[in-house]
Design a protein around this motif. Structure first.
Motif, PDB file in Angstrom:
ATOM      1  N   ALA A  91       0.888  -1.365   0.048  1.00 31.21           N
ATOM      2  CA  ALA A  91      -0.081   0.053  -0.031  1.00 31.21           C
ATOM      3  C   ALA A  91       0.801   1.198   0.046  1.00 31.21           C
ATOM      4  N   LEU A  92       1.980   1.099   0.756  1.00 28.32           N
ATOM      5  CA  LEU A  92       2.917   2.296   0.797  1.00 28.32           C
ATOM      6  C   LEU A  92       3.275   2.665  -0.402  1.00 28.32           C
ATOM      7  N   ALA A  93       3.706   1.663  -1.231  1.00 25.32           N
ATOM      8  CA  ALA A  93       4.299   1.577  -2.622  1.00 25.32           C
ATOM      9  C   ALA A  93       3.396   2.262  -3.567  1.00 25.32           C
ATOM     10  N   ALA A  94       2.163   1.701  -3.470  1.00 20.34           N
ATOM     11  CA  ALA A  94       0.917   2.267  -4.308  1.00 20.34           C
ATOM     12  C   ALA A  94       0.748   3.617  -3.967  1.00 20.34           C
ATOM     13  N   VAL A  95       0.888   4.210  -2.800  1.00 18.65           N
ATOM     14  CA  VAL A  95       0.466   5.424  -2.588  1.00 18.65           C
ATOM     15  C   VAL A  95       1.727   6.623  -3.006  1.00 18.65           C
ATOM     16  N   ALA A  96       2.957   5.806  -2.903  1.00 16.95           N
ATOM     17  CA  ALA A  96       4.203   6.550  -3.447  1.00 16.95           C
ATOM     18  C   ALA A  96       4.028   6.784  -5.150  1.00 16.95           C
ATOM     19  N   ARG A  97       3.645   5.562  -5.673  1.00 17.57           N
ATOM     20  CA  ARG A  97       3.193   5.401  -7.289  1.00 17.57           C
ATOM     21  C   ARG A  97       2.495   6.657  -7.727  1.00 17.57           C
ATOM     22  N   ALA A  98       1.323   6.836  -6.719  1.00 12.05           N
ATOM     23  CA  ALA A  98       0.373   8.110  -6.833  1.00 12.05           C
ATOM     24  C   ALA A  98       0.951   9.433  -6.854  1.00 12.05           C
ATOM     25  N   GLY A  99       1.800   9.470  -5.619  1.00  8.58           N
ATOM     26  CA  GLY A  99       2.200  10.833  -5.493  1.00  8.58           C
ATOM     27  C   GLY A  99       3.351  11.139  -6.597  1.00  8.58           C
ATOM     28  N   LEU A 100       4.089  10.347  -6.975  1.00  6.76           N
ATOM     29  CA  LEU A 100       4.990  10.378  -8.097  1.00  6.76           C
ATOM     30  C   LEU A 100       4.188  10.727  -9.402  1.00  6.76           C
ATOM     31  N   GLY A 101       3.292  10.069  -9.390  1.00 10.76           N
ATOM     32  CA  GLY A 101       2.132  10.356 -10.735  1.00 10.76           C
ATOM     33  C   GLY A 101       1.758  11.872 -10.895  1.00 10.76           C
ATOM     34  N   LEU A 102       1.065  12.392  -9.752  1.00 10.78           N
ATOM     35  CA  LEU A 102       0.696  13.548  -9.414  1.00 10.78           C
ATOM     36  C   LEU A 102       1.630  14.647  -9.708  1.00 10.78           C
ATOM     37  N   VAL A 103       2.602  14.465  -9.189  1.00  9.96           N
ATOM     38  CA  VAL A 103       3.755  15.423  -9.389  1.00  9.96           C
ATOM     39  C   VAL A 103       4.333  15.487 -10.917  1.00  9.96           C
ATOM     40  N   THR A 104       4.703  14.436 -11.422  1.00 10.27           N
ATOM     41  CA  THR A 104       5.204  14.322 -12.682  1.00 10.27           C
ATOM     42  C   THR A 104       4.127  14.115 -14.135  1.00 10.27           C
ATOM     43  N   ARG A 105       2.871  13.882 -13.658  1.00 10.64           N
ATOM     44  CA  ARG A 105       1.737  13.501 -14.626  1.00 10.64           C
ATOM     45  C   ARG A 105       2.110  12.359 -15.535  1.00 10.64           C
ATOM     46  N   ARG A 106       3.068  11.532 -14.877  1.00  9.43           N
ATOM     47  CA  ARG A 106       3.383  10.163 -15.702  1.00  9.43           C
ATOM     48  C   ARG A 106       3.210   9.174 -14.521  1.00  9.43           C
ATOM     49  N   TRP A 107       2.351   8.118 -15.328  1.00 11.21           N
ATOM     50  CA  TRP A 107       2.097   7.163 -14.126  1.00 11.21           C
ATOM     51  C   TRP A 107       2.628   5.776 -14.495  1.00 11.21           C
ATOM     52  N   LEU A 108       3.307   5.173 -13.435  1.00 10.19           N
ATOM     53  CA  LEU A 108       3.810   3.693 -13.818  1.00 10.19           C
ATOM     54  C   LEU A 108       2.732   2.771 -13.692  1.00 10.19           C
ATOM     55  N   THR A 109       2.566   2.048 -14.838  1.00 14.34           N
ATOM     56  CA  THR A 109       1.508   0.812 -15.008  1.00 14.34           C
ATOM     57  C   THR A 109       1.916  -0.379 -15.149  1.00 14.34           C
ATOM     58  N   LEU A 110       1.791  -1.201 -14.321  1.00 11.80           N
ATOM     59  CA  LEU A 110       2.423  -2.808 -14.572  1.00 11.80           C
ATOM     60  C   LEU A 110       1.054  -3.468 -15.037  1.00 11.80           C
ATOM     61  N   THR A 111       1.335  -4.195 -16.039  1.00 12.51           N
ATOM     62  CA  THR A 111       0.494  -5.238 -16.900  1.00 12.51           C
ATOM     63  C   THR A 111       1.006  -6.463 -16.811  1.00 12.51           C
ATOM     64  N   ILE A 112      -0.011  -7.188 -16.845  1.00 14.96           N
ATOM     65  CA  ILE A 112       0.295  -8.716 -16.670  1.00 14.96           C
ATOM     66  C   ILE A 112      -0.445  -9.147 -18.010  1.00 14.96           C
ATOM     67  N   GLY A 113       0.757 -10.025 -18.667  1.00 16.76           N
ATOM     68  CA  GLY A 113       0.314 -10.871 -19.981  1.00 16.76           C
ATOM     69  C   GLY A 113      -0.288 -12.003 -19.562  1.00 16.76           C
ATOM     70  N   TRP A 114      -1.682 -12.220 -19.352  1.00 18.23           N
ATOM     71  CA  TRP A 114      -2.429 -13.281 -19.215  1.00 18.23           C
ATOM     72  C   TRP A 114      -2.294 -14.246 -20.296  1.00 18.23           C
ATOM     73  N   THR A 115      -2.255 -15.510 -20.125  1.00 18.49           N
ATOM     74  CA  THR A 115      -2.571 -16.507 -20.966  1.00 18.49           C
ATOM     75  C   THR A 115      -3.306 -17.586 -20.184  1.00 18.49           C
ATOM     76  N   PRO A 116      -3.969 -18.601 -20.737  1.00 16.66           N
ATOM     77  CA  PRO A 116      -4.456 -19.686 -20.024  1.00 16.66           C
ATOM     78  C   PRO A 116      -3.516 -20.455 -19.203  1.00 16.66           C
ATOM     79  N   ALA A 117      -2.430 -20.788 -19.576  1.00 11.74           N
ATOM     80  CA  ALA A 117      -1.408 -21.586 -18.828  1.00 11.74           C
ATOM     81  C   ALA A 117      -0.890 -20.849 -17.732  1.00 11.74           C
ATOM     82  N   ARG A 118      -0.578 -19.223 -17.859  1.00 11.05           N
ATOM     83  CA  ARG A 118      -0.039 -18.458 -16.776  1.00 11.05           C
ATOM     84  C   ARG A 118      -1.014 -18.432 -15.916  1.00 11.05           C
ATOM     85  N   ARG A 119      -2.343 -18.290 -15.964  1.00 10.91           N
ATOM     86  CA  ARG A 119      -3.494 -17.997 -14.919  1.00 10.91           C
ATOM     87  C   ARG A 119      -3.561 -19.382 -14.339  1.00 10.91           C
ATOM     88  N   ARG A 120      -3.187 -20.420 -14.597  1.00  4.05           N
ATOM     89  CA  ARG A 120      -3.340 -21.786 -14.037  1.00  4.05           C
ATOM     90  C   ARG A 120      -2.244 -21.726 -13.110  1.00  4.05           C
TER      91      ARG A 120
END
Length: 152
Positions: A91-120
């Protein structure tokens, strides 16, 4: 001809925040941890009926552990429930991410490349970890049942 597979995790910088819900949840979690760190545990019993019979669940000890994690006492937090350390500092990391995003107007976004095998695989690993946490917490039933209502 080999096919390209998408990466499992991908970190991108985007001009908009696609995870406002994460920030809101993180702020609530940190507020709860900070209040408990400052004032102690809630004056109400948060346990289910099975707890009083000595049957622990994977989240038992989480409130006390979140309090200790909020105080920076990671050894005690780990003793009660290691999951709380992940939650509080995540949660602390998520709030730090939001603070950095508010200051820089750039947001770090982590996406997961799901496949059926990875999901399992992820579901299987998560279930195994949950069962191991359940076993760990049950082995600590005496600790987790002691002194559950302490409000300074």
């Amino acid at each position: 001809m080999p096919t390209a597979t998408k990466p499992f995790l991908r970190l991108r910088v985007e001009p908009v925040d696609r995870h406002r819900w994460l920030t809101a949840g993180a702020v609530l979690a940190l507020a709860a941890a900070a209040l408990m760190a400052a004032f102690g545990l809630p004056p109400v019993d948060l346990h289910g009926p099975l707890h009083m019979l000595g049957i622990m669940d994977p989240f038992c000890g989480g409130t006390r552990a979140a309090r200790y994690a909020g105080q920076g006492n990671l050894a005690e937090a780990w003793r009660y429930n290691p999951l709380s350390i992940v939650i509080v500092y995540g949660a602390l990391a998520a709030v730090a991410r939001a603070g950095l995003g508010l200051v820089t107007r750039r947001w770090l976004t982590l996406t997961i490349g799901w496949t059926p095998a990875r999901r399992r695989w992820v579901i299987t690993i998560a279930l195994v970890l949950l069962v191991l946490l359940e076993l760990r917490q049950q082995l600590r039933a005496d600790l987790l049942m002691a002194g559950t209502n302490t409000w300074p």
